[in-house]
Design an enzyme around this catalytic site. Structure first.
Site, mmCIF file in Angstrom:
data_model
loop_
_atom_site.group_PDB
_atom_site.id
_atom_site.type_symbol
_atom_site.label_atom_id
_atom_site.label_comp_id
_atom_site.label_asym_id
_atom_site.label_seq_id
_atom_site.Cartn_x
_atom_site.Cartn_y
_atom_site.Cartn_z
ATOM 1 N N ASP A 68 27.787 36.730 47.826
ATOM 2 C CA ASP A 68 28.146 38.362 47.655
ATOM 3 C C ASP A 68 27.465 38.982 46.485
ATOM 4 O O ASP A 68 26.966 38.199 45.741
ATOM 5 C CB ASP A 68 29.732 38.452 47.545
ATOM 6 C CG ASP A 68 30.422 37.408 46.737
ATOM 7 O OD1 ASP A 68 29.575 36.780 46.068
ATOM 8 O OD2 ASP A 68 31.731 36.980 46.951
ATOM 9 N N ASN A 137 44.567 36.393 45.461
ATOM 10 C CA ASN A 137 45.244 37.223 46.716
ATOM 11 C C ASN A 137 44.707 36.182 47.926
ATOM 12 O O ASN A 137 44.733 36.758 48.971
ATOM 13 C CB ASN A 137 44.606 38.575 46.879
ATOM 14 C CG ASN A 137 43.205 38.876 47.088
ATOM 15 O OD1 ASN A 137 42.570 37.864 47.102
ATOM 16 N ND2 ASN A 137 42.960 39.866 47.369
ATOM 17 N N HIS A 139 41.518 35.788 48.729
ATOM 18 C CA HIS A 139 40.386 35.758 49.376
ATOM 19 C C HIS A 139 39.217 34.713 49.086
ATOM 20 O O HIS A 139 39.359 33.976 48.159
ATOM 21 C CB HIS A 139 39.765 37.127 48.924
ATOM 22 C CG HIS A 139 39.181 37.389 47.254
ATOM 23 N ND1 HIS A 139 39.177 38.444 46.693
ATOM 24 C CD2 HIS A 139 38.676 36.397 46.625
ATOM 25 C CE1 HIS A 139 38.695 38.241 45.515
ATOM 26 N NE2 HIS A 139 38.162 36.970 45.373
ATOM 27 N N GLU A 144 38.648 39.988 52.143
ATOM 28 C CA GLU A 144 39.976 40.317 51.465
ATOM 29 C C GLU A 144 41.116 40.380 52.573
ATOM 30 O O GLU A 144 40.740 40.044 53.827
ATOM 31 C CB GLU A 144 40.088 41.753 50.922
ATOM 32 C CG GLU A 144 39.092 41.994 49.928
ATOM 33 C CD GLU A 144 39.381 41.429 48.517
ATOM 34 O OE1 GLU A 144 40.140 40.684 48.344
ATOM 35 O OE2 GLU A 144 38.732 42.014 47.471
HETATM 36 C C1 F6R Z 1 32.542 35.068 44.111
HETATM 37 C C2 F6R Z 1 33.411 34.982 45.064
HETATM 38 C C3 F6R Z 1 34.771 35.148 44.811
HETATM 39 C C4 F6R Z 1 35.394 34.342 43.742
HETATM 40 C C5 F6R Z 1 36.923 34.482 43.464
HETATM 41 C C6 F6R Z 1 37.555 33.820 42.242
HETATM 42 O O1 F6R Z 1 30.861 34.961 44.484
HETATM 43 O O2 F6R Z 1 33.081 34.786 46.216
HETATM 44 O O3 F6R Z 1 35.902 35.117 45.866
HETATM 45 O O4 F6R Z 1 35.298 33.097 44.002
HETATM 46 O O5 F6R Z 1 37.055 36.012 43.172
HETATM 47 O O6 F6R Z 1 36.915 34.309 41.127
HETATM 48 P P1 F6R Z 1 37.195 33.661 39.690
HETATM 49 O O7 F6R Z 1 36.491 32.439 39.868
HETATM 50 O O8 F6R Z 1 36.445 34.443 38.784
HETATM 51 O O9 F6R Z 1 38.596 33.433 39.616
#
Ligand code: F6R
Length: 245
Positions: A68, A137, A139, A144
């Site tokens: 992403d 959450n 995701h 989401e």
């Molecule tokens: C980032 C991504 C997100 C993160 C998720 C957890 O490329 O795909 O789904 O893996 O938001 O983020 P952290 O690791 O910062 O808790």
């Protein structure tokens, strides 16, 4: 089909275990196509991979695709995921820049940029090993709650809780872009192997829902239950609700 679960004591163990899994993949298949994530979770894994590079692991034939990128940030913006990857991995190892791919969140035609990303992925033969984190959450990437199981790479709105969580990397919540390009659920599920990392108690509920709950878009990571070769690598805190069951 069920997701494999590996629990290690600490986040440090998580990083070294994950790095070793990636290193084994690269040693066995030097021209592997890797799917990569950003966020806090993989930072130490990338640091361990950089250590392994210093000790002889070569990435020169590896191809990478990130999950992403924020919409509206220039590649060189310090908050872009492109900058994140450059800092934490691309500049630390001998990856060929022409083989590293990030969605172009600064494109004038975002829909075309998404289609182009899917084409590039297919042309590369798909992902051999996909690294994932998980949002509190549920995701995965920026898919989401409410996302479609058959979704491909596309532009999405970030959930308010994701904007709040990611504001720690920005001056204020208002500076967090409201949209991102993300690989879809179907894009992620098309990887040959998936390794999801999670540490800390704030991920425990999402991990439990993803693994032990029903498969539902309310918890996008639960779609991983449908994948034939997916492992959740967790530290003890992220696994605490599983071990209580
Ligand atoms: C980032 C991504 C997100 C993160 C998720 C957890 O490329 O795909 O789904 O893996 O938001 O983020 P952290 O690791 O910062 O808790």
């Amino acid at each position: 089909m069920s997701v494999a679960v590996q629990i290690v004591p600490t986040p440090e163990d998580l990083a070294s275990t994950a790095a070793n899994i990636f290193a084994s993949q690269i040693q066995e298949y030097p021209d592997s196509v890797l799917g990569l994530a950003t966020g806090s979770t993989p930072v130490d894994t990338y640091a361990r991979l950089a250590d392994l590079y210093e000790n002889g692991l070569s990435f020169e034939d590896v191809t990478t695709f990130n999950l992403d990128e924020y919409v509206g940030l220039r590649q060189g913006d310090p908050q872009s995921y492109h900058s994140f990857m450059t800092t934490h991995l691309f500049d630390q190892v001998d990856l060929d820049p022409s083989r590293t791919h990030m969605p172009d969140g600064d494109s004038e035609d975002l829909d075309e940029a998404c289609e182009e990303y899917e084409r590039l992925l297919q042309d590369a033969g798909g992902i051999d090993l996909q690294l994932l984190g998980i949002g509190s959450n549920g995701h995965i990437a920026f898919n989401e709650p409410g996302c479609a199981e058959d979704s491909l790479t596309r532009v999405v709105d970030l959930a308010p809780e994701t904007v709040a969580a990611n504001s720690r990397f920005f001056d204020s919540e208002d500076d967090v872009p409201g949209q991102a390009i993300t690989a879809g659920i179907a894009t992620i599920l098309s990887a040959d192997k998936i390794l999801l990392l999670a540490y800390g108690e704030n991920k425990a509920e999402a991990v439990c829902q993803a693994l032990a709950g029903e498969i539902t878009s309310d918890c996008p990571a639960s779609f991983l239950q449908k994948h034939p070769d997916c492992t959740f690598l967790l530290d003890a805190k992220a696994a605490e609700l599983l071990t209580e069951q």
